[in-house]
Design an enzyme around this catalytic site. Structure first.
Site, PDB file in Angstrom:
ATOM      1  N   ASP A  10       0.883  -1.163   0.000  1.00 51.19           N
ATOM      2  CA  ASP A  10       0.000   0.000   0.000  1.00 51.19           C
ATOM      3  C   ASP A  10       0.923   1.215   0.000  1.00 51.19           C
ATOM      4  OD1 ASP A  10      -2.270   1.642   0.161  1.00 51.19           O
ATOM      5  OD2 ASP A  10      -2.167   1.674   2.347  1.00 51.19           O
ATOM      6  N   GLU A  70      -1.121  -1.124  -5.072  1.00 49.88           N
ATOM      7  CA  GLU A  70      -2.318  -0.363  -5.419  1.00 49.88           C
ATOM      8  C   GLU A  70      -2.005   0.622  -6.533  1.00 49.88           C
ATOM      9  OE1 GLU A  70      -5.723   1.075  -2.676  1.00 49.88           O
ATOM     10  OE2 GLU A  70      -4.240   2.684  -2.720  1.00 49.88           O
ATOM     11  N   ASP A 143      -2.671   0.717   6.953  1.00 43.01           N
ATOM     12  CA  ASP A 143      -1.905   0.539   5.717  1.00 43.01           C
ATOM     13  C   ASP A 143      -1.440  -0.912   5.558  1.00 43.01           C
ATOM     14  OD1 ASP A 143      -1.233   3.706   5.086  1.00 43.01           O
ATOM     15  OD2 ASP A 143      -1.317   3.215   7.215  1.00 43.01           O
TER      16      ASP A 143
END
Length: 161
Positions: A10, A70, A143
């Site tokens: 992330d 991501e 996260d």
């Protein structure tokens, strides 16, 4: 049954969430998760160096076979977007240096894969991630939970044979 080791990332520059999972096509086994942290007020190039060193350590220690990250999307703060993109690039470079394939997923794809609904709330994604991994609690920081969800999404997108 063949297992693959997936590193989920992330991206960020204050906090980079990571999650390492083993996946055999049926079951996810958490290996490690956490976050790479950089301190506010530190010159940005130093923050990038710190992220690079910590991500390199994660690659060396856990030896993932693939990485899922991501895909960035930003609608408001352009400076933040550029800084996050630079930090994300460092993680992608670490994988590329090792010849490790990198897959990108949008938040909608992650939600769809983990919860079954692309507009799921963050809490739903975190709870489903906890359940899929058989964890007693939702991983912290957020996260790290997000990175694990990204890794789960990649596992669900991987063909076994």
């Amino acid at each position: 049954m063949k297992k693959i080791r997936i590193l989920g990332i992330d991206p960020g520059y204050a906090i980079v969430g990571f999650g390492v999972l083993d996946y055999d096509g049926y079951r996810f086994t958490p290996v490690e998760y956490g976050a790479v942290l950089t301190e506010a007020g530190t010159p940005f190039p130093e923050r990038l160096r710190s992220i690079h060193e910590d991500v390199e350590f994660i690659f060396e220690k856990f030896r993932p076979e693939c990485m899922a990250v991501e895909r960035l999307y930003f609608t408001t703060n352009q400076k933040t977007a550029i800084d996050v993109a630079q930090a994300r690039g460092i993680t992608v470079l670490s994988a590329a240096k090792r010849g490790i394939p990198v897959a990108e997923y949008t938040p909608l794809q992650v939600k769809q894969s983990v919860v079954g609904y692309g507009k799921a709330e963050k809490k739903q994604v975190m709870e489903m991630t906890r359940q899929l991994l058989g964890l007693a609690q939702i991983p912290k920081p957020d996260d790290a939970a997000d990175a694990l969800a990204i890794a789960i999404c990649h596992g669900h997108s991987t063909r076994f044979g």
